[in-house]
Motif scaffolding. Structure first.
Motif, PDB file in Angstrom:
ATOM      1  N   MET A   1       0.842  -1.177   0.000  1.00  0.00           N
ATOM      2  CA  MET A   1       0.000   0.000   0.000  1.00  0.00           C
ATOM      3  C   MET A   1       0.891   1.246   0.000  1.00  0.00           C
ATOM      4  N   ASP A   2       0.513   2.219  -0.750  1.00  0.00           N
ATOM      5  CA  ASP A   2       1.258   3.460  -0.871  1.00  0.00           C
ATOM      6  C   ASP A   2       1.223   4.257   0.438  1.00  0.00           C
ATOM      7  N   GLY A   3       2.375   4.832   0.804  1.00  0.00           N
ATOM      8  CA  GLY A   3       2.467   5.598   2.048  1.00  0.00           C
ATOM      9  C   GLY A   3       1.474   6.735   2.119  1.00  0.00           C
ATOM     10  N   LEU A   4       1.249   7.414   0.993  1.00  0.00           N
ATOM     11  CA  LEU A   4       0.307   8.531   0.975  1.00  0.00           C
ATOM     12  C   LEU A   4      -1.114   8.060   1.252  1.00  0.00           C
ATOM     13  N   VAL A   5      -1.474   6.885   0.738  1.00  0.00           N
ATOM     14  CA  VAL A   5      -2.809   6.320   0.984  1.00  0.00           C
ATOM     15  C   VAL A   5      -2.977   5.999   2.465  1.00  0.00           C
ATOM     16  N   ILE A   6      -1.939   5.428   3.065  1.00  0.00           N
ATOM     17  CA  ILE A   6      -1.995   5.108   4.502  1.00  0.00           C
ATOM     18  C   ILE A   6      -2.164   6.386   5.319  1.00  0.00           C
ATOM     19  N   LEU A   7      -1.367   7.410   5.011  1.00  0.00           N
ATOM     20  CA  LEU A   7      -1.463   8.672   5.745  1.00  0.00           C
ATOM     21  C   LEU A   7      -2.833   9.320   5.561  1.00  0.00           C
ATOM     22  N   GLU A   8      -3.353   9.264   4.364  1.00  0.00           N
ATOM     23  CA  GLU A   8      -4.677   9.840   4.102  1.00  0.00           C
ATOM     24  C   GLU A   8      -5.752   9.097   4.898  1.00  0.00           C
ATOM     25  N   THR A   9      -5.651   7.779   4.949  1.00  0.00           N
ATOM     26  CA  THR A   9      -6.606   6.976   5.721  1.00  0.00           C
ATOM     27  C   THR A   9      -6.516   7.312   7.209  1.00  0.00           C
ATOM     28  N   LEU A  10      -5.304   7.413   7.738  1.00  0.00           N
ATOM     29  CA  LEU A  10      -5.131   7.784   9.142  1.00  0.00           C
ATOM     30  C   LEU A  10      -5.705   9.169   9.411  1.00  0.00           C
ATOM     31  N   SER A  11      -5.440  10.093   8.509  1.00  0.00           N
ATOM     32  CA  SER A  11      -5.911  11.472   8.669  1.00  0.00           C
ATOM     33  C   SER A  11      -7.434  11.542   8.689  1.00  0.00           C
ATOM     34  N   LYS A  12      -8.075  10.767   7.831  1.00  0.00           N
ATOM     35  CA  LYS A  12      -9.545  10.769   7.765  1.00  0.00           C
ATOM     36  C   LYS A  12     -10.182  10.020   8.939  1.00  0.00           C
ATOM     37  N   THR A  13      -9.464   9.035   9.473  1.00  0.00           N
ATOM     38  CA  THR A  13     -10.019   8.172  10.512  1.00  0.00           C
ATOM     39  C   THR A  13      -9.890   8.765  11.909  1.00  0.00           C
ATOM     40  N   TYR A  14      -8.794   9.497  12.158  1.00  0.00           N
ATOM     41  CA  TYR A  14      -8.510   9.981  13.506  1.00  0.00           C
ATOM     42  C   TYR A  14      -8.452  11.502  13.557  1.00  0.00           C
ATOM     43  N   LYS A  15      -8.880  12.020  14.702  1.00  0.00           N
ATOM     44  CA  LYS A  15      -8.863  13.467  14.922  1.00  0.00           C
ATOM     45  C   LYS A  15      -7.440  14.019  14.836  1.00  0.00           C
ATOM     46  N   SER A  16      -6.483  13.301  15.441  1.00  0.00           N
ATOM     47  CA  SER A  16      -5.086  13.699  15.331  1.00  0.00           C
ATOM     48  C   SER A  16      -4.210  12.449  15.335  1.00  0.00           C
ATOM     49  N   VAL A  17      -3.083  12.557  14.645  1.00  0.00           N
ATOM     50  CA  VAL A  17      -2.137  11.461  14.511  1.00  0.00           C
ATOM     51  C   VAL A  17      -0.755  12.021  14.818  1.00  0.00           C
ATOM     52  N   VAL A  18       0.011  11.295  15.626  1.00  0.00           N
ATOM     53  CA  VAL A  18       1.386  11.690  15.915  1.00  0.00           C
ATOM     54  C   VAL A  18       2.300  10.635  15.299  1.00  0.00           C
ATOM     55  N   MET A  56       5.381  13.764   3.229  1.00  0.00           N
ATOM     56  CA  MET A  56       3.990  13.484   2.837  1.00  0.00           C
ATOM     57  C   MET A  56       3.033  13.767   3.992  1.00  0.00           C
ATOM     58  N   ALA A  57       3.442  13.404   5.206  1.00  0.00           N
ATOM     59  CA  ALA A  57       2.582  13.604   6.376  1.00  0.00           C
ATOM     60  C   ALA A  57       2.308  15.080   6.626  1.00  0.00           C
ATOM     61  N   ASN A  58       3.260  15.926   6.288  1.00  0.00           N
ATOM     62  CA  ASN A  58       3.089  17.364   6.509  1.00  0.00           C
ATOM     63  C   ASN A  58       1.975  17.966   5.666  1.00  0.00           C
ATOM     64  N   LYS A  59       1.457  17.230   4.698  1.00  0.00           N
ATOM     65  CA  LYS A  59       0.336  17.703   3.872  1.00  0.00           C
ATOM     66  C   LYS A  59      -1.000  17.607   4.605  1.00  0.00           C
ATOM     67  N   PHE A  60      -1.011  16.903   5.732  1.00  0.00           N
ATOM     68  CA  PHE A  60      -2.239  16.700   6.488  1.00  0.00           C
ATOM     69  C   PHE A  60      -2.159  17.480   7.792  1.00  0.00           C
TER      70      PHE A  60
END
Length: 127
Positions: A1-18, A56-60
């Protein structure tokens, strides 16, 4: 799975991610440095590649990146230390010993290095 897809999924699923720094990014940088030890100009060009996931994470806006291998949220420490042990739960116990030695109080540790799920009480803490 692409890293950007994983980050996007985490971003949409959780209020905040560290996101903490892990051994994979360090390993990539070490490989670059070893392969091009005689060519520092090439290392300078390739060094940003080791930060690709972080970039990539900095985009969210709800994904916070750290320059540390651990972060504390409430009384829980989320970590991804460089040590690894094949003995079940030993990696988490090593993390416990590190934080206790450093005088850092906590109620639980979530350790991401092992890629396996376990939950054990250890010296009155959850690992």
């Amino acid at each position: 799975m692409d890293g950007l897809v994983i980050l996007e999924t985490l971003s949409k699923t959780y209020k905040s991610v560290v996101m903490v720094t892990a051994n994979h990014e360090k390993r990539l940088l070490k490989i670059i440095q070893d392969k091009f030890a005689d060519h520092p100009e090439v290392i300078d060009i390739l060094k940003p590649v080791s930060n690709t996931l972080r970039d990539m994470a900095n985009k969210f806006p709800n994904i916070i990146t750290t320059n540390s291998w651990w972060a504390r949220i409430g009384d829980t420490i989320f970590s991804h230390g460089d040590w690894y042990c094949k003995t079940p739960t030993k990696t988490s116990q090593n993390s416990y010993e590190y934080f206790i030695t450093e005088g850092i109080d906590f109620g639980a540790i979530v350790n991401g290095h092992t890629h396996h799920m376990s939950m054990i009480p250890y010296k009155h803490k959850w690992l």
